[in-house]
Structures are given as structure tokens and as C-alpha cells.
Design a protein around this motif. Sequence first.
Motif, PDB file in Angstrom:
ATOM      1  N   LYS A  92       0.829  -1.208   0.000  1.00  0.00           N
ATOM      2  CA  LYS A  92       0.000   0.000   0.000  1.00  0.00           C
ATOM      3  C   LYS A  92       0.863   1.257   0.000  1.00  0.00           C
ATOM      4  O   LYS A  92       0.618   2.198  -0.772  1.00  0.00           O
ATOM      5  CB  LYS A  92      -0.920  -0.022   1.219  1.00  0.00           C
ATOM      6  CG  LYS A  92      -1.849   1.179   1.333  1.00  0.00           C
ATOM      7  CD  LYS A  92      -2.775   1.014   2.536  1.00  0.00           C
ATOM      8  CE  LYS A  92      -3.698   2.194   2.707  1.00  0.00           C
ATOM      9  NZ  LYS A  92      -4.617   2.007   3.857  1.00  0.00           N
ATOM     10  N   GLN A  93       1.874   1.265   0.835  1.00  0.00           N
ATOM     11  CA  GLN A  93       2.768   2.424   0.891  1.00  0.00           C
ATOM     12  C   GLN A  93       3.536   2.595  -0.411  1.00  0.00           C
ATOM     13  O   GLN A  93       3.791   3.721  -0.854  1.00  0.00           O
ATOM     14  CB  GLN A  93       3.732   2.293   2.074  1.00  0.00           C
ATOM     15  CG  GLN A  93       3.054   2.353   3.438  1.00  0.00           C
ATOM     16  CD  GLN A  93       2.196   3.596   3.605  1.00  0.00           C
ATOM     17  OE1 GLN A  93       2.581   4.704   3.252  1.00  0.00           O
ATOM     18  NE2 GLN A  93       0.991   3.397   4.162  1.00  0.00           N
ATOM     19  N   ALA A  94       3.887   1.488  -1.056  1.00  0.00           N
ATOM     20  CA  ALA A  94       4.597   1.558  -2.334  1.00  0.00           C
ATOM     21  C   ALA A  94       3.708   2.173  -3.410  1.00  0.00           C
ATOM     22  O   ALA A  94       4.171   2.975  -4.237  1.00  0.00           O
ATOM     23  CB  ALA A  94       5.052   0.157  -2.753  1.00  0.00           C
ATOM     24  N   LEU A 151       1.166   4.283  -2.893  1.00  0.00           N
ATOM     25  CA  LEU A 151       0.936   5.696  -2.572  1.00  0.00           C
ATOM     26  C   LEU A 151       2.167   6.569  -2.824  1.00  0.00           C
ATOM     27  O   LEU A 151       2.037   7.780  -3.027  1.00  0.00           O
ATOM     28  CB  LEU A 151       0.501   5.829  -1.103  1.00  0.00           C
ATOM     29  CG  LEU A 151      -0.875   5.241  -0.762  1.00  0.00           C
ATOM     30  CD1 LEU A 151      -1.123   5.291   0.732  1.00  0.00           C
ATOM     31  CD2 LEU A 151      -1.985   5.978  -1.517  1.00  0.00           C
ATOM     32  N   SER A 152       3.335   5.953  -2.818  1.00  0.00           N
ATOM     33  CA  SER A 152       4.559   6.745  -3.032  1.00  0.00           C
ATOM     34  C   SER A 152       5.172   6.538  -4.413  1.00  0.00           C
ATOM     35  O   SER A 152       6.264   7.045  -4.685  1.00  0.00           O
ATOM     36  CB  SER A 152       5.599   6.377  -1.954  1.00  0.00           C
ATOM     37  OG  SER A 152       5.907   4.987  -2.003  1.00  0.00           O
ATOM     38  N   ALA A 153       4.486   5.814  -5.308  1.00  0.00           N
ATOM     39  CA  ALA A 153       5.021   5.568  -6.653  1.00  0.00           C
ATOM     40  C   ALA A 153       5.129   6.880  -7.420  1.00  0.00           C
ATOM     41  O   ALA A 153       4.143   7.626  -7.520  1.00  0.00           O
ATOM     42  CB  ALA A 153       4.128   4.591  -7.401  1.00  0.00           C
ATOM     43  N   PRO A 154       6.307   7.204  -7.980  1.00  0.00           N
ATOM     44  CA  PRO A 154       6.495   8.488  -8.670  1.00  0.00           C
ATOM     45  C   PRO A 154       5.512   8.715  -9.814  1.00  0.00           C
ATOM     46  O   PRO A 154       4.981   9.825  -9.978  1.00  0.00           O
ATOM     47  CB  PRO A 154       7.943   8.407  -9.174  1.00  0.00           C
ATOM     48  CG  PRO A 154       8.612   7.435  -8.256  1.00  0.00           C
ATOM     49  CD  PRO A 154       7.561   6.426  -7.911  1.00  0.00           C
ATOM     50  N   ARG A 160       2.002   9.927  -8.773  1.00  0.00           N
ATOM     51  CA  ARG A 160       1.923  11.082  -7.875  1.00  0.00           C
ATOM     52  C   ARG A 160       0.795  12.037  -8.269  1.00  0.00           C
ATOM     53  O   ARG A 160       0.055  12.544  -7.423  1.00  0.00           O
ATOM     54  CB  ARG A 160       3.270  11.815  -7.872  1.00  0.00           C
ATOM     55  CG  ARG A 160       3.385  12.888  -6.785  1.00  0.00           C
ATOM     56  CD  ARG A 160       4.809  13.419  -6.705  1.00  0.00           C
ATOM     57  NE  ARG A 160       5.732  12.379  -6.271  1.00  0.00           N
ATOM     58  CZ  ARG A 160       6.851  12.028  -6.919  1.00  0.00           C
ATOM     59  NH1 ARG A 160       7.172  12.651  -8.053  1.00  0.00           N
ATOM     60  NH2 ARG A 160       7.640  11.100  -6.458  1.00  0.00           N
ATOM     61  N   ILE A 205      -2.685  10.496  -7.461  1.00  0.00           N
ATOM     62  CA  ILE A 205      -2.918  10.458  -6.021  1.00  0.00           C
ATOM     63  C   ILE A 205      -3.149  11.871  -5.487  1.00  0.00           C
ATOM     64  O   ILE A 205      -4.011  12.103  -4.633  1.00  0.00           O
ATOM     65  CB  ILE A 205      -1.730   9.787  -5.311  1.00  0.00           C
ATOM     66  CG1 ILE A 205      -1.710   8.288  -5.663  1.00  0.00           C
ATOM     67  CG2 ILE A 205      -1.808   9.968  -3.796  1.00  0.00           C
ATOM     68  CD1 ILE A 205      -0.486   7.556  -5.199  1.00  0.00           C
ATOM     69  N   PRO A 217      -6.407  12.641   1.699  1.00  0.00           N
ATOM     70  CA  PRO A 217      -5.509  11.498   1.847  1.00  0.00           C
ATOM     71  C   PRO A 217      -6.276  10.183   2.041  1.00  0.00           C
ATOM     72  O   PRO A 217      -5.844   9.137   1.571  1.00  0.00           O
ATOM     73  CB  PRO A 217      -4.697  11.854   3.094  1.00  0.00           C
ATOM     74  CG  PRO A 217      -4.713  13.342   3.145  1.00  0.00           C
ATOM     75  CD  PRO A 217      -6.050  13.747   2.625  1.00  0.00           C
ATOM     76  N   GLU A 232      -5.883   6.685  -0.018  1.00  0.00           N
ATOM     77  CA  GLU A 232      -5.686   5.376   0.621  1.00  0.00           C
ATOM     78  C   GLU A 232      -6.779   4.392   0.208  1.00  0.00           C
ATOM     79  O   GLU A 232      -6.515   3.196   0.046  1.00  0.00           O
ATOM     80  CB  GLU A 232      -5.661   5.546   2.142  1.00  0.00           C
ATOM     81  CG  GLU A 232      -4.421   6.261   2.652  1.00  0.00           C
ATOM     82  CD  GLU A 232      -4.264   6.109   4.160  1.00  0.00           C
ATOM     83  OE1 GLU A 232      -4.988   5.277   4.745  1.00  0.00           O
ATOM     84  OE2 GLU A 232      -3.422   6.817   4.737  1.00  0.00           O
TER      85      GLU A 232
END
Length: 305
Positions: free
Chosen positions: A114-116, A118-121, A124, A127, A133, A137
Motif C-alpha cells: 500500500k505504501q509503495a 501511494l509513493s510511486a512516482p 503522484r 494520487i 488522503p 488510501e
Amino acid sequence: MDAPLSPVSRSRIDAFVRRHFGVLGSVRLHRLAVGLDLLRAPANVFLSPLLVICRLLAWVLGKLGLRKAARWLGTRRLLMRTTVAARIEADILRDLLGIPLPEHAGGPSREALKQAILSAPHLRNSIGQRATPAAAEAMADRILGALAEYSGTRSAIAEFTTALVMLAVGALVFHSLTPGAISMAPGLAEQVARNSAIADFPLGAWAGGMWYGLFPSGPSHRLVTLTVIALMLAGTVVTTFAGLIADPIQSAMGMHQRRLTRLIDTIEAEIAELPERPFVAREHFLARVFDLWDAAMSLLKVFRG
């Protein structure tokens, strides 16, 4: 808005299937099953019918207009997450969707995935355009839900493959259609009882064979019950490693490719905020056909007996 994933991801599907679901890829993947998956995979066999019941009830509730209850029930994840499933989910995110993920021997946790996401370039912008937020999620959770549904198909296909193996063994050994442990047990128990009786015959095995050929002795209920249990235990082990047979066959038939294409369509719809395209694993219903067949054949034998 981010560029659609499908053109890139779809171009990688064939190579992904060859790498992970070919003969060598499937062997590498199933090495991970040696461990707790020997307990999780059998547990999923018993949970799968409950999953099907939940899906059917969700469909009924949807038809009755109770959409919120139907959605809640239809999104329950009843199957245990195996190490093999965790690895496949991570490989899809990394290799097909281009989401950076570190190599992990047994596959990362759902929270790490999940964190990967949400932080995928390259995600961005998408999201960032979510209202809150929490909405971002929720998108990641839905993507993970689709991945879980996809990886859960392996449990159903493994059950289906095991049933086919039992069917083949029953046809070759007992000359009977035995799609499951319940229908196979009486024939196997009868053979065990006969061989035991012949071996213990007072006048020797040859005379015992002649005697029990004329006057057959049926197996006890206790022996049939023990045989059912033994076959079910053996079947769960076969189910754990059934992908070694099923994966290359599905790859050759294009089934893996079509299933992954459907998954990519679902994930793309989530990322691009398109109308929902839920990924539904129909394979669980296919596996239940053999259960019904097995039960029907067993009842038929009871009525005939």
C-alpha cells in the motif's frame, strides 16, 4: 492526470507470464510454498466454499437494492494470504505496473504494498488529485483488493487441478469417475479391505483371492472414514503444489494472459478515476462444480447401496 497504464503494462504481460508461470518460473515460485503455505493452502480449500456463499449472498443483496451491504459482503477477504500469493502480488506491482518495490524473499506485507502504491512516482499526479488522503488510501486499498482477488484465483485453480487429478486416478485405478475424496474413498477402502482379507486368509493368499472373489467383503464404516480423511490430507498437499501443473498449461492456453489483462483494466480504472471495472474471480465457482459432482455421486452410491 497520469498516462494510462495499459499500453505499457499489457506489453509486458507475455514476458511476465513466461518468466513467472512457465515451467521454471512455476518451480521457483512454488519453492516458497514449502513452509507455512502447507497449512495456509489447505485452509483455503475449506474457506473457499464460504467465500462462494458470501459472493452469492452479495449478488442477491445487490439485486434487492441493498448495495452497501452487497459491497461490504462482496469485498470480504476470507482466504488466507499465502507466501506464493504475496510474491505474485509484489511481482505484478513491480514488473507490470512499474511500482518500485525492494526484492523480498517471501513477498512484502499488504501494508508495504500500500505504501509503495501511494509513493510511486508515476502515480503522484493521480494520487494528488484525490480530494483527501483518505480517498487516496481508499484507491490503494481497492487496488490491493483487486490483487488479492487475482492471487486468490490460484486457490480455486489448485482445487480444480486436484479434482482433475483425482478424476484421472479414479478412472485409471477404479474405472470410475471420482472427482473428490468422498467419491473415491469407498473404492479405495474396498480395495484395502480386500487385500487385507486375502493376506490374512488362513489357507493362504491364493485361496483367499479365490474365496473373496466369490464372496466379496465390504469395508467397514471406520475404514471408509479413515480413507476419506487420508485422501483429503493427501489432496491438500497436492493442492499446495498444483500450480506446478496448472501454471504452464494456463500459460500455453492464454488464460494467465487474459486474467492479467482484466486485472490491469481494473487497476487502470482506479488510477484514472474511470467507471469501476471490478475484478471478479469466477474460478471459485468453477471449483465448486466438482464439489457438487462429488456429493451427487456419493449420494447416488448410497441410494444404490
